[in-house]
Write an enzyme that holds these catalytic residues in place. Structure first.
Site, PDB file in Angstrom:
ATOM      1  N   THR A 153       0.711  -1.011   0.033  1.00 54.10           N
ATOM      2  CA  THR A 153      -0.070   0.149   0.242  1.00 54.10           C
ATOM      3  C   THR A 153       0.977   1.326  -0.018  1.00 54.10           C
ATOM      4  OG1 THR A 153      -1.510  -1.154   1.312  1.00 54.10           O
ATOM      5  CG2 THR A 153      -1.929   1.096   1.263  1.00 54.10           C
ATOM      6  N   GLU A 154       0.865   1.961  -1.011  1.00 56.71           N
ATOM      7  CA  GLU A 154       1.379   3.457  -0.964  1.00 56.71           C
ATOM      8  C   GLU A 154       3.036   3.392  -1.065  1.00 56.71           C
ATOM      9  OE1 GLU A 154      -0.724   5.425  -2.142  1.00 56.71           O
ATOM     10  OE2 GLU A 154      -2.669   5.610  -1.097  1.00 56.71           O
ATOM     11  N   LEU A 155       3.389   2.190  -1.304  1.00 56.27           N
ATOM     12  CA  LEU A 155       4.780   1.858  -1.267  1.00 56.27           C
ATOM     13  C   LEU A 155       5.317   1.954   0.201  1.00 56.27           C
ATOM     14  CD1 LEU A 155       6.354   3.235  -4.532  1.00 56.27           C
ATOM     15  CD2 LEU A 155       5.420   1.090  -4.125  1.00 56.27           C
ATOM     16  N   TRP A 304       5.489   6.458  -0.697  1.00 52.33           N
ATOM     17  CA  TRP A 304       5.523   7.440  -1.647  1.00 52.33           C
ATOM     18  C   TRP A 304       4.712   8.595  -1.736  1.00 52.33           C
ATOM     19  CZ3 TRP A 304       3.041   5.384  -7.073  1.00 52.33           C
ATOM     20  CH2 TRP A 304       1.716   5.340  -6.879  1.00 52.33           C
TER      21      TRP A 304
END
Lengths: 437, 527
Positions: A153-155, A304
């Protein structure tokens, strides 16, 4: 894949698109608490899924399929959240079909992630592992594929999270290629986990990626495939891998069709497919063919999102932390009930978007938060979420009571049964009898 | 005794506050045989005012000075008491007072149908001036959405004026024009001031040819919050002058600062004594940093008044110390409360012990003290639940503070409550707390008592002067407040005694007493 010329100077390009739609909460008023347990029953979810399918997923997939048929050397990857897959299945099943078609071309890879696009990786316990395995099962069920490379999730990533990912059998994972973990090293290489050396780390080139995702039409100037290829060509000659990653919704949703975004995508993929220097490659192939440049240490959690590239987009302020702590606490109680429906609800509430809406960040990042948020303000997002948590707490409490009553009844039955039973073994009874005589 | 009274809100759309007080007071005055003409800037359409005549400021013709080159025949206009003028020919082209009329017309209407019945009673005249302004601080943040919606619920009733226009045969041919201007009006409502021009060529009605003016205008009051507030008070004063001219009266009585210019203008016109009634001061609303223009307007009104009525000794003391008004000029008249049986329980209790804050989330109401006290209470009674009902500019701060103290699992935010939602909240509350920093009166504790809930109020409130059976603490004393909450929660006997005695006590806190006091005041001042 060796059929294409592979000069020693060739640079591999890994391109993946992220797809996600959360289960948005309906407006949940104080007076709904205790009387209405439908948290996600809002027309928004269906409307948004159908709209984005129409504007983005379906036309973009059709374009991709056409191009892959023309250029079989074209390789891309998708990271699709389980909640998005579920909503497609329910609201627009033709999207699933179009992905299944892409899957059969052999040019498209699907990445592993958490089933609910959740913050599970920062929840104590085994929630992360459970969600990743569920997601793997979902990919098998909907698309008939099995992932070997992971995208959280979301890096969100750290050494510890990498260790868990490796333990789940993945041999590659995506990170954002930010300066404070790389130092002077290049993001255009593959690295490996400092201890679990079998886990390859892909580093997203956020400059090139965001040129497409956020700066497609900046200052009235549009990005063209030529301009992009020129920027790409500036990467040093010894670069081994360039990782590009962005929301798939960039194509047709964030950037509407009228902006020429599909023309751009077509031009870009054609340029990459026919380029002499750059070769598109699937992440799993990169893992097996590209030698890692060394270990990469990530002691603190990164992501990120926002300027900070940490967890502050979801857990930065008091409201986010308080809401998250309440949810996590509730989690242990929910799991003890072994109720699939309640667990599903709880996991939907763990989806990162709910926390993203509560962010109080200002400036550019704040604008991005507001773009994605269905709420007028982070405070309303928080109050609505907490109203749901209050109701859910009541629901869990009631279920616990039922269960303890059931347990008590069972226990008293057992006790009664035991009381009525003769516990003396038969041989002893015989012996006893013989003594009496 | 004929009283010309200026307010800002007559029907109480928001629980408590100026509208409630004005309604309670005037109704009792009427019962006492006082003849009241009540003027509000904008009517919501649901005013029930038996025995009263209401007049809308938006419908009052105002003389407009015009360049002499544009001489037109002297206008004649309907201005009979009890008749509402409703000709609208909006010219939304800015603030200029020299709006040129495209045609001259008058549409005289009988009172609107739904006003007709209550209006028929003689002793009270209510001048309709559509209003939804309150004297309170404007919620500056967009979070107070419910608040704004509440205003939109009382739009000026365009359709109805059109219907009424049709009833009047003469007006039929101006139908399309009216419709067009009505649309403009709607578009402009709450956005920019619009001038309504009413001119007249009809001669069969009462002639006003003694007026040396050639054109009349009416102001549609936007009834909106925001920057136009100051301008609207000035316009209201223009309207007041005209009303004072056409309605005979013995005394002028105005409520809170936005009506003060109107009161002064009416007094200048008729020369009758002016009573200024203070329900709230700028120091209550803004603490030590009053809005200079509001403060100036308040002081001017207080100084220009012949007598001042303060809703509590607390407020009187503020008027003396902050505005330099002589104590001899100020009478304290506490508010009353209209007896009401509260509806039965409808909502589900969030927990076994529920403590409620109900009021605007503003500096004045002290919501953050409530949160801090809750934190301490929860250390003793971890299963207590707290409801925060209301919206306002402190909403983000209150939410953040609750989250910061990690109390979200025990707190409930309902937003602004309307109608029976207030009763619903009462039905699940065990205790009401009003930790106001400075509360001129504070009617909500009395409503809580009506609903059978024990109350804790701050000593810095007017209502504490009339309630014996309430626990009183200093707003800033978090420990004392937390302690008071704990004792009520712990000792059922205390809670039930408070409940019983305060409910008995409230029977004597009616509007009859203040109305009598004020009637006496009218007689003294007109002697």
């Amino acid at each position: 894949m060796k059929s294409h010329d592979k000069s020693p100077l060739a640079t591999q390009v890994v391109l993946y698109f992220q797809i996600h739609q959360p289960w948005r909460l309906r407006p949940f008023h104080f007076f709904d608490i205790g009387s209405n347990h439908d948290y996600f029953d809002t027309p928004d979810n269906e409307e948004i899924a159908a709209r984005v399918a129409r504007q983005c997923y379906l036309p973009a997939n059709a374009l991709l399929l056409k191009l892959i048929q023309k250029y079989p050397q074209l390789k891309v990857a998708f990271s699709i959240s389980g909640v998005a897959l579920d909503q497609f299945q329910r609201f627009c099943p033709e999207v699933i079909d179009s992905f299944r078609k892409l899957a059969t071309t052999g040019s498209v890879e699907f990445l592993g992630e958490t089933d609910y696009h959740s913050l599970a990786s920062v929840v104590p316990g085994t929630e992360f592992e459970e969600q990743v395995l569920d997601h793997t099962a979902k990919l098998q069920k909907y698309l008939g594929v099995h992932p070997s490379v992971f995208r959280n999730t979301e890096l969100i990533y750290s050494n510890a999270i990498g260790r868990k990912i490796c333990g789940l059998g993945f041999n590659g994972v995506f990170l954002d290629g930010i300066g404070n973990i790389l130092g002077t090293r290049s993001r255009h290489q593959l690295y490996h986990h400092p201890e679990d050396t079998g886990l390859r780390l892909f580093l997203r080139d956020y400059t090139l990626s965001d040129d497409i995702a956020f700066r497609f039409q900046e200052h009235g100037k549009k990005l063209t495939p030529e301009k992009f290829m020129t920027s790409l060509a500036k990467t040093p000659a010894h670069a081994k891998v360039v990782t590009l990653a962005m929301d798939y919704e960039t194509f047709g949703e964030h950037q509407k069709k009228e902006s020429g975004i599909f023309k751009f995508l077509e031009g870009l993929l054609t340029s990459l497919a026919t380029s002499g220097r750059f070769h598109l490659i699937k992440p799993s192939d990169a893992v097996t063919t590209v030698l890692p440049a060394g270990p990469l240490d990530v002691p603190d959690t990164i992501s990120w999102a926002d300027t900070e590239r940490d967890l502050s987009a979801w857990l930065g302020n008091d409201m986010q932390q308080d809401a998250f702590e309440n949810l996590v606490q509730l989690g242990t109680r929910v799991k003890a009930l072994h109720d699939a429906e309640l667990t599903d609800r709880w996991r939907r509430l763990l989806t990162s978007d709910h926390f993203y809406y509560m962010s109080t960040k200002k400036s550019n990042d704040g604008e991005v938060h507001a773009y994605f948020s269905p709420y007028a303000s982070p405070y309303e997002a928080f109050v609505n979420y907490m109203n749901v948590i209050h109701d859910f707490t009541g629901l869990v409490g009631a279920r616990e009571k039922d269960l303890s009553v059931a347990n008590e009844q069972e226990a008293s039955l057992k006790a009664e049964a035991e009381r009525r039973e003769m516990h003396t073994p038969v041989w002893a009874m015989k012996l006893e009898n013989s003594y009496e005589k | 005794m004929r009283v010309l009274m200026f307010g800002w809100e007559f029907p109480p759309h928001i629980s408590g506050g100026l509208g409630t007080a004005c309604q309670g007071l005037t109704e009792s005055l009427v019962q006492d045989g006082v003849n009241v003409v009540f003027v509000v800037p904008k009517m919501g359409g649901d005013e029930y005012a038996p025995g009263m005549q209401m007049i809308s400021g938006a419908d009052i013709p105002i003389p407009v000075a015009r360049p002499s080159s544009q001489k037109t025949p002297l206008p004649q206009i309907t201005a009979v008491t009890g008749t509402i003028l409703d000709a609208r020919q909006a010219k939304p082209d800015g603030n200029t007072m020299t709006t040129t009329p495209t045609s001259t017309q008058v549409i005289s209407l009988t009172p609107r149908p739904h006003f007709a019945a209550p209006r028929a009673v003689a002793s009270m005249t209510v001048v309709q001036v559509p209003s939804y302004l309150t004297p309170y601080a404007v919620p500056a943040l967009p979070y107070a959405i419910d608040f704004v919606v509440a205003q939109e619920n009382v739009p000026f009733d365009i359709e109805e004026s059109l219907e009424s226009a049709y009833d009047n045969g003469e007006a039929a041919d101006t139908r399309s024009e009216i419709q067009a201007s009505a649309t403009n009006l709607k578009d402009c409502e709450g956005v920019s001031p619009v001038l309504n021009t009413v001119s007249s060529s009809g001669a069969e009605d009462v002639a006003l040819d003694e007026l040396e003016v050639t054109e009349f205008t009416t102001y549609p009051f936007s009834g909106a919050y925001g920057g136009d507030l100051m301008q609207e008070t000035a316009r209201y004063a223009d309207v007041a002058r005209s009303i004072a001219q056409h309605h005979d009266h013995d005394v002028i009585h105005v409520h809170d600062w936005m009506t003060f210019p109107a009161g002064l203008a009416a007094k200048a016109e008729s020369g009758k004594p002016l009573i200024v009634h203070v329900h709230s001061t700028e120091f209550d609303r803004s603490g030590d940093h009053p809005h200079p223009a509001v403060f100036a307007m308040e002081r001017e009104g207080l100084q220009g008044a012949d007598h001042v009525v303060a809703v509590s000794a607390w407020t009187k003391q503020i008027l003396v110390s902050r505005y330099g008004i002589s104590p001899a000029k100020i009478s304290v008249v506490h508010n009353g409360v209209v007896p009401k049986e509260r509806s039965a329980a409808l909502a589900r209790r969030p927990g076994s012990q529920v403590v409620t804050f109900l009021g605007r989330l503003t500096f004045q109401k002290g919501p953050l003290y409530f949160v801090q006290a809750a934190f301490k209470v929860l250390q003793k009674f971890p299963d207590t639940h707290f409801i925060v009902a209301g919206s306002g500019d402190l909403f983000p701060a209150v939410v953040e503070h609750v989250a910061h103290l990690r109390l979200s699992s025990r707190f409930y935010f309902t937003g602004f409550l309307k109608g029976d939602h207030v009763d619903k909240v009462w039905s699940v509350s065990d205790l009401y707390v009003m930790p106001s920093v400075s509360e001129p009166f504070g009617i909500t504790p009395l409503e809580a008592v009506q609903a059978g809930i024990p109350v804790i109020v701050s000593k810095q409130s007017g209502v504490s002067e009339v309630m014996q059976h309430a626990i009183k603490v200093d707003f800033w004393n978090i420990d004392a407040l937390a302690n008071a909450i704990c004792t009520v929660l712990a000792y059922k006997s205390l809670s039930s005694t408070l409940r019983k005695n305060s409910k008995h006590e409230i029977k004597n806190i009616t509007w009859a007493k203040p109305a009598r006091k004020i009637k006496t005041l009218y007689h003294e001042i007109t002697r």
